[in-house]
Write an enzyme that holds these catalytic residues in place. Sequence first.
Site, PDB file in Angstrom:
ATOM      1  CD  GLU A   1      -2.617   1.201   2.689  1.00 40.43           C
ATOM      2  OE1 GLU A   1      -2.298   0.402   3.608  1.00 40.43           O
ATOM      3  OE2 GLU A   1      -3.565   1.993   2.780  1.00 40.43           O
TER       4      GLU A   1
ATOM      5  CG  ASP B   1      -6.141   4.227   2.013  1.00 44.77           C
ATOM      6  OD1 ASP B   1      -6.793   5.269   1.792  1.00 44.77           O
ATOM      7  OD2 ASP B   1      -6.059   3.708   3.138  1.00 44.77           O
TER       8      ASP B   1
ATOM      9  CG  HIS C   1      -2.906   6.258   1.336  1.00 43.99           C
ATOM     10  ND1 HIS C   1      -2.233   5.152   1.769  1.00 43.99           N
ATOM     11  CD2 HIS C   1      -3.607   6.699   2.414  1.00 43.99           C
ATOM     12  CE1 HIS C   1      -2.528   4.916   3.035  1.00 43.99           C
ATOM     13  NE2 HIS C   1      -3.360   5.832   3.450  1.00 43.99           N
TER      14      HIS C   1
ATOM     15  CG  HIS D   1      -6.917  -0.116   2.801  1.00 43.54           C
ATOM     16  ND1 HIS D   1      -5.892   0.198   3.660  1.00 43.54           N
ATOM     17  CD2 HIS D   1      -7.185  -1.427   2.997  1.00 43.54           C
ATOM     18  CE1 HIS D   1      -5.553  -0.894   4.347  1.00 43.54           C
ATOM     19  NE2 HIS D   1      -6.319  -1.887   3.958  1.00 43.54           N
TER      20      HIS D   1
ATOM     21  CG  ASP E   1      -7.635   1.940   6.352  1.00 41.49           C
ATOM     22  OD1 ASP E   1      -7.830   1.980   7.580  1.00 41.49           O
ATOM     23  OD2 ASP E   1      -6.544   2.282   5.833  1.00 41.49           O
TER      24      ASP E   1
HETATM   25  C1  RNT Z   1      -2.384   4.266   6.824  1.00 41.33           C
HETATM   26  C2  RNT Z   1      -2.886   3.167   5.974  1.00 41.33           C
HETATM   27  C3  RNT Z   1      -3.066   1.842   6.646  1.00 41.33           C
HETATM   28  C4  RNT Z   1      -3.682   1.933   8.021  1.00 41.33           C
HETATM   29  C5  RNT Z   1      -4.066   0.600   8.623  1.00 41.33           C
HETATM   30  C6  RNT Z   1      -4.377   0.706  10.079  1.00 41.33           C
HETATM   31  O1  RNT Z   1      -2.447   5.494   6.240  1.00 41.33           O
HETATM   32  O2  RNT Z   1      -4.073   3.550   5.340  1.00 41.33           O
HETATM   33  O3  RNT Z   1      -3.768   1.002   5.815  1.00 41.33           O
HETATM   34  O4  RNT Z   1      -4.807   2.745   8.009  1.00 41.33           O
HETATM   35  O5  RNT Z   1      -3.092  -0.332   8.376  1.00 41.33           O
HETATM   36 ZN    ZN Z   2      -5.105   2.054   4.217  1.00 39.32          ZN
END
Ligand code: RNT
Ligand code: ZN
Length: 415
Positions: free
Chosen positions: A224, A257, A260, A284, A324
């Site tokens: 990620e 995510d 991000h 995510h 998430d």
């Molecule tokens: C952090 C990431 C990650 C976390 C989790 C808890 O910015 O999004 O995925 O939120 O692992």
């Molecule tokens: Zn995440």
Amino acid sequence: MNKNYETAKQTYAAFGVDTDAAIAALKTVPVSVHCWQGDDVLGFEGAESLSGGIQTTGNYPGRARTPEELMADYAFALSLMPGTKRINIHASYAFLGKDKGKIDRDGYRPEHFAPWVKFAKEHGVEGIDFNPTFFAHPRMKDGLTLSSPDEKTRKFWVEHGRRCMEIAAYLGKEMNSQCLVNIWIPDGYKDIPADRLSPRLRYAQSLDEMLEGYDKKWVLPAVESKVFGIGVESYTVGSNEFCQNYAATRGICSLLDNGHYHPTEVVSDKIPSMLAFHEKVALHVSRPVRWDSDHVVIFEDELKEIMKEVVRNDALGRVKIALDYFDASINRVFAWVTGQRSVEKALLYAMLLPNGEMKTAQEQGDFTRLMYLQERVKMLPFSDVWEEYLAQQNLDENYYEPIMEYEKKVMENRK
Ligand code: RNT
Ligand code: ZN
């Protein structure tokens, strides 16, 4: 079957959309529900605060303080969520038992997660996904883990990663369902670094060491990426380009995510680009408000766009959907359920679109008809189909009252 649904079914049929088929399909789509919404990402190791650039805000009463409380809240939340569910556990939620205080994260073993397997089986979830925890821990050095120039530190975290790959194989086997292991590290620098390459080369090397010999049948690793975090504003080691290239060259999965990226970038547009080159892509699903704030996911436009890309590209089996977010400012069970239901709604919404007809209009260059259809479908009786979907699973739209009752009976006593 309710009367409104019968009417809605006909309305959609006029657009060539089969609502029964959509409902049946949605029931089978797995959504991985994160354990960390229930306790503000604190885990079972005794942490009192979060670190690594992520942050929960709010102090709504009733946070789960023990494994028992977290499991009770998790089970209750799951009972209010429709569809096929998986659970998603962080390594920091290990049941260490008599090993507590004796072993560190580089010593965690499958048996420390046996209670989660029991929990998963008792609550009828499809599988368990897993995450090594590379944050909120004293062995982070200068904010770095797998990219640390300090060999002892780097090795410690590689070992944690290797333990997690073994735990994941165990979880996959036990549940008879491949375990997605998501790798996210908070490593980065607050201010302008002098060397942006070396940390990335060390991160790649650490990942290679961590992934060596992993169980390909039961484990699907993913990396990620992230653009910045609190305290690591100038540089993150695991940037988008780093993670995508790493995943592509090592044949593992990339996890996107939607908190991000730069504010005008959207994950909905990244999904089809990834699908053009990868068999699988992981998500995510979050809701960034001005930054990677991890607000509760709600039924809004970008979420709809994301799920449209999953549905209309026939990628339901290729896109691994996980939640998430972590909100401590409202009832945490309510936050959990609202986010999961929003994802389900967006999936259903996408399944109820005349996707074939809209695609034809696009390919014929008939953008007038395309816009007509896109606007027209927004006002179709979506809620009647959604309520039918819930009703078929003995659920309804009133999930507020039962949560408030639970708050009074259970959560308010946690003082
Ligand atoms: C952090 C990431 C990650 C976390 C989790 C808890 O910015 O999004 O995925 O939120 O692992
Ligand atoms: Zn995440």
